[in-house]
Motif scaffolding. Structure first.
Motif, PDB file in Angstrom:
ATOM      1  N   VAL A  57      -0.731   7.440  -1.219  1.00 29.94           N
ATOM      2  CA  VAL A  57      -1.742   6.446  -0.883  1.00 29.94           C
ATOM      3  C   VAL A  57      -1.534   5.219  -1.757  1.00 29.94           C
ATOM      4  O   VAL A  57      -0.908   5.294  -2.815  1.00 29.94           O
TER       5      VAL A  57
ATOM      6  N   SER B 187      -6.983   6.697   6.200  1.00 25.86           N
ATOM      7  CA  SER B 187      -7.249   6.553   4.770  1.00 25.86           C
ATOM      8  C   SER B 187      -7.843   7.847   4.225  1.00 25.86           C
ATOM      9  O   SER B 187      -8.254   8.744   4.970  1.00 25.86           O
ATOM     10  N   THR B 188      -7.905   7.920   2.889  1.00 25.14           N
ATOM     11  CA  THR B 188      -8.563   9.044   2.234  1.00 25.14           C
ATOM     12  C   THR B 188     -10.074   8.839   2.284  1.00 25.14           C
ATOM     13  O   THR B 188     -10.569   7.792   2.719  1.00 25.14           O
TER      14      THR B 188
ATOM     15  N   TYR C 182      -8.658   4.843   0.307  1.00 22.31           N
ATOM     16  CA  TYR C 182      -7.291   4.434  -0.025  1.00 22.31           C
ATOM     17  C   TYR C 182      -6.390   4.682   1.188  1.00 22.31           C
ATOM     18  O   TYR C 182      -6.305   5.815   1.682  1.00 22.31           O
TER      19      TYR C 182
ATOM     20  N   LEU D 137      -3.223   5.421   3.637  1.00 25.49           N
ATOM     21  CA  LEU D 137      -1.991   6.196   3.530  1.00 25.49           C
ATOM     22  C   LEU D 137      -0.794   5.263   3.548  1.00 25.49           C
ATOM     23  O   LEU D 137      -0.815   4.181   4.127  1.00 25.49           O
TER      24      LEU D 137
END
Length: 266
Positions: free
Chosen positions: A110, A134-135, A139, A141
């Motif tokens: 990330v 995203s996380t 964040y 990827l």
């Protein structure tokens, strides 16, 4: 007696680190893809017991002309290292299409707000407002995967391919997830939020597609659980607690003896 006090104090400091480590493992027992930590201990320097006022009997071995070495006296213990165990945890099925678990070796990459890269095994992903995968913390990827507006479903394949059913009800590939491996994963630096940063000890990240180069494969709708075992961590916590109590007892006994010596009267 003074040596007993310092040795007991060294034991207290070391067992406190062990207690803190066990507590952290227990606190993260339900954290997705958490990797437990362990403490390695090492004894401190030894010195000969030949100081004035401390008798030390030196034995002469049969057939030898000179006595053997003076018996050594240990100086305590220290926490030599805190290592992280990167063995995979068990998998649980969530049924959520954006959840993906790594079966085998590898990390997702990330991009942090400062532009640097971090690595994680937590595959609980979301879609940001601009469509980027995203996380949970937001964040994105890396490499970037963008889901176009109006898609109806998404499939994360075991080889990393990401396909969707678009607004025209046609299957479309929008990107491919990649995995990263390290020569020495134990050298990674924990950043928090289930993220790790590469260091000189870990080596550079090597990029692979899932299922190639020794990297694991992906399983959609699953998540990796913590590899900390509740029974083992509780046993370690009790053991560290008992060792802490015994070191306290050493200090208490040495203090009592020192007090008796100070109160001697002619």
């Amino acid at each position: 007696m003074l040596r007993a006090l310092s040795t007991g104090a060294a034991g207290l400091a070391a067992q406190q680190i062990c207690l803190d480590t066990c507590a952290n493992n227990l606190a993260n027992i339900n954290t997705q893809a958490y990797k437990k930590q362990g403490v390695s201990f090492a004894d401190l320097l030894y010195q000969e017991m030949g100081r004035e006022g401390i008798p030390a009997e030196r034995q002469t071995a049969p057939g030898a002309n000179t006595p053997g070495p003076t018996p050594p006296e240990g100086g305590g213990v220290r926490a030599a290292a805190i290592s992280r165990d990167f063995r995979p945890g068990s998998l649980i099925r969530t049924g959520r299409p954006l959840d993906v678990a790594i079966q085998g070796k590898g990390f997702f990459r990330v991009q942090l707000p400062g532009g640097e890269y971090a690595y994680t095994r937590n595959g609980r992903f979301t879609v940001s407002s601009d469509g980027r995968l995203s996380t949970e913390q937001g964040y994105p990827l890396e490499p970037e995967i963008i889901l176009p507006p109006g898609y109806q479903s998404v499939t994360l394949h075991s080889d990393g391919r990401v396909t969707i059913i678009n607004s025209d009800r046609q299957q479309e590939e929008v990107g491919r997830l990649t995995l990263y491996s390290f020569t020495n994963p134990a050298g990674l630096a924990a950043r928090g939020e289930n993220l790790y940063l590469p260091t000189a000890a870990s080596g550079e990240a090597a990029e692979y597609y899932p299922g190639t180069g020794g990297a694991g494969t992906l399983i959609q709708g699953c998540l990796e659980t913590s590899n900390a075992d509740l029974a083992i961590e509780l046993t370690g916590l009790i053991e560290a607690q008992r060792a802490y109590q015994l070191n306290l007892r050493v200090i208490s006994s040495a203090d009592e003896i020192w007090s008796m010596a100070n109160n001697l009267r002619k």
